[in-house]
Every structure is written in C-alpha cells, then in structure tokens.
Design a protein around this motif. Structure first.
Motif, PDB file in Angstrom:
ATOM      1  N   ASN A  87      30.740  48.348  -4.075  1.00 52.99           N
ATOM      2  CA  ASN A  87      29.226  48.780  -4.182  1.00 52.99           C
ATOM      3  C   ASN A  87      29.416  50.311  -3.988  1.00 52.99           C
ATOM      4  N   PHE A  98      22.595  38.590   0.729  1.00 53.71           N
ATOM      5  CA  PHE A  98      23.377  39.372   1.903  1.00 53.71           C
ATOM      6  C   PHE A  98      23.138  38.671   3.297  1.00 53.71           C
ATOM      7  N   ARG A 151      22.771  41.341   6.474  1.00 55.35           N
ATOM      8  CA  ARG A 151      21.622  42.073   6.537  1.00 55.35           C
ATOM      9  C   ARG A 151      20.372  41.281   6.942  1.00 55.35           C
ATOM     10  N   ALA A 195      27.628  37.417   0.430  1.00 56.44           N
ATOM     11  CA  ALA A 195      27.878  39.120   0.985  1.00 56.44           C
ATOM     12  C   ALA A 195      27.486  39.125   2.021  1.00 56.44           C
ATOM     13  N   SER A 196      27.595  40.782   2.538  1.00 52.59           N
ATOM     14  CA  SER A 196      27.487  41.250   3.797  1.00 52.59           C
ATOM     15  C   SER A 196      27.900  40.236   4.835  1.00 52.59           C
ATOM     16  N   ASP A 219      35.533  42.526   0.489  1.00 51.79           N
ATOM     17  CA  ASP A 219      34.391  43.542   0.165  1.00 51.79           C
ATOM     18  C   ASP A 219      34.918  44.862   0.595  1.00 51.79           C
ATOM     19  N   ARG A 267      30.064  39.695   8.021  1.00 53.49           N
ATOM     20  CA  ARG A 267      30.043  40.752   8.966  1.00 53.49           C
ATOM     21  C   ARG A 267      31.493  40.309   9.978  1.00 53.49           C
TER      22      ARG A 267
HETATM   23  O1  G3P Z   1      28.792  42.742  -0.187  1.00 55.35           O
HETATM   24  C1  G3P Z   1      27.596  43.297   0.481  1.00 55.35           C
HETATM   25  C2  G3P Z   1      28.205  44.134   1.618  1.00 55.35           C
HETATM   26  O2  G3P Z   1      28.828  45.417   1.055  1.00 55.35           O
HETATM   27  C3  G3P Z   1      27.154  44.824   2.119  1.00 55.35           C
HETATM   28  O3  G3P Z   1      27.381  44.647   3.624  1.00 55.35           O
HETATM   29  O4  G3P Z   1      27.422  45.123   6.077  1.00 55.35           O
HETATM   30  O5  G3P Z   1      26.573  46.761   4.564  1.00 55.35           O
HETATM   31  O6  G3P Z   1      25.579  44.717   5.013  1.00 55.35           O
HETATM   32  P1  G3P Z   1      26.762  45.353   4.949  1.00 55.35           P
END
Ligand code: G3P
Length: 218
Positions: free
Chosen positions: A28, A133, A136, A167-168, A6, A170
C-alpha cells in the motif's frame, strides 16, 4: 489458506519466498513510503522487482481517488506484470473501478474494508479479493476477526467468488484466528508468520534428541 506478505521490503519478500511459504504480496502507499520508494518510475520498477521474486499475486494500490484516475492508473499498473492485482479503496469510485477491471478480466483487491456492507458491494462488483482490516478494527475495540467470520459466511451463503484476504494482521494469533474463521488469504508481516513456528515442546524435544544422539556419538 494462502499466505501473502504485507510489505514492500524486498529482503523480507526474498526471505519468505526462500522459506517456501509465500503465495503473494500486498503493498500500500504507506508500505512503499516506508521503503523510501519515491516517484512513479521507481515505484513501478519496485512492483516489477516484487513480481519477479514472488511469482504470485502482487497487490499494487492506486493513488487516484476519482474513477477515471483509478482506471488510468490501474491500467498502467496491470500492464507492468501479469501478477499485478489492482488494489482499489472501498469507495464509490473504487467499487465502480472494481467493476470496470472485473469486466476486463483484470484482478482486483478491494481494500480498506471495515464492514459487511462494504464486503457485499466489493463482491457484487466482482472483486477478486476483499481486504477487511482486522487490526485496525481491533484498535477501536471492534471485532476484526468477527468481521472475517461474517464475510466468509455471507460469501459462502450467497456463492460469491470473491476471496477474503484478511489484512492489517498484527500478530501470530490473528493468523490462527483468521484461519479458523475461514479466510482464503492472510496478508501478514514476516514476524507474525515466523511466530507460527514457535513451540516450547519443539525446542525442548529437539534439545533432547540432540542430547541423546551426542551421548552415543560423542
Ligand atoms: O494490509 C493492510 C495493512 O498494511 C494495514 O496494516 O497494521 O497499518 O493496520 P496496519
């Protein structure tokens, strides 16, 4: 489970590819901005550079928020390279655009998904990937991994072909939890992937092997 990186950082993408664990990349607008990639021409060139390293699916997100704009931009992005996946937000226009691209055989990634209902609509529209996500949701005291479990169960129960792309992500524990939840893909920061390698018994075991070797061989 596949690993996507990512990031829009070419060095990290090269590093993950060299490790032999890279199946794809997601980007993104925030990740592109972080690399300082400005202007459409540079952004499009950057996507091609990423595709040339990865040789797997590379998600490129549209900036347009209206249906016609998403279709126009998505078609431009899809024409850049065979590995480009059009990333579309889970809005009414985005779902409509997912349906449009699915009809043309172009891969899509429906992003910014935070609920089971959104994941249902993405699958019904024919999304190749859905991106819940995880981090988040955790940020606001909801259960990110729980959503992955629910979506996997729903897709299996109803036989949807859409792949669940966690996704997201961490940290390393998120990867393990998404693996156990049955996610098809986890898109991760490189340090979270490298964290999978860490184990104190590997370190102490290797140290002991080397110590014993050197006792005999000098
Ligand atoms: O894949 C989505 C990601 O880039 C968002 O990650 O850590 O900004 O919530 P984050």
């Amino acid at each position: 489970m596949k690993f996507f990186l990512d990031t829009a950082n070419l060095d990290q993408i090269r590093e993950a590819y060299a490790m032999g664990v890279l199946d794809g990349v997601t980007t993104n607008p925030s990740l592109m901005a972080k690399e300082g990639i400005k202007g459409k021409d540079n952004q499009y060139k950057h996507y091609i550079d990423i595709c040339n390293i990865v040789g797997g699916d590379v998600s490129a997100e549209v900036i347009a928020t209206d249906y016609e704009g998403m279709v126009r931009e998505g078609e431009e992005l899809a024409a850049l390279n065979e590995h480009i996946v059009i990333k579309l937000p889970c809005t009414e226009a985005g779902i409509k655009a997912v349906k449009y691209f699915a009809g043309k055989g172009i891969k899509t990634n429906c992003t910014l998904v935070f609920s089971l209902g959104q994941a249902l609509l993405a699958a019904k529209a024919g999304a190749t990937y859905v991106s819940p996500f995880v981090g988040r949701l955790d940020d606001i005291s909801e259960d990110g991994v729980g959503l992955i479990e629910d979506i996997v169960e729903m897709y299996n129960y109803y036989g949807f072909g859409t792949m669940v792309l966690a996704a997201s992500i961490r940290h390393t524990r998120h990867i393990i939890d998404c693996l156990k939840a049955g996610a098809d893909v986890a898109t991760c920061p490189l340090p979270a992937i490298k964290g999978l390698l860490k184990h104190p018994l590997t370190d102490s075991g290797l140290a002991k092997f080397l110590e014993d070797y050197h006792k005999v061989n000098g």
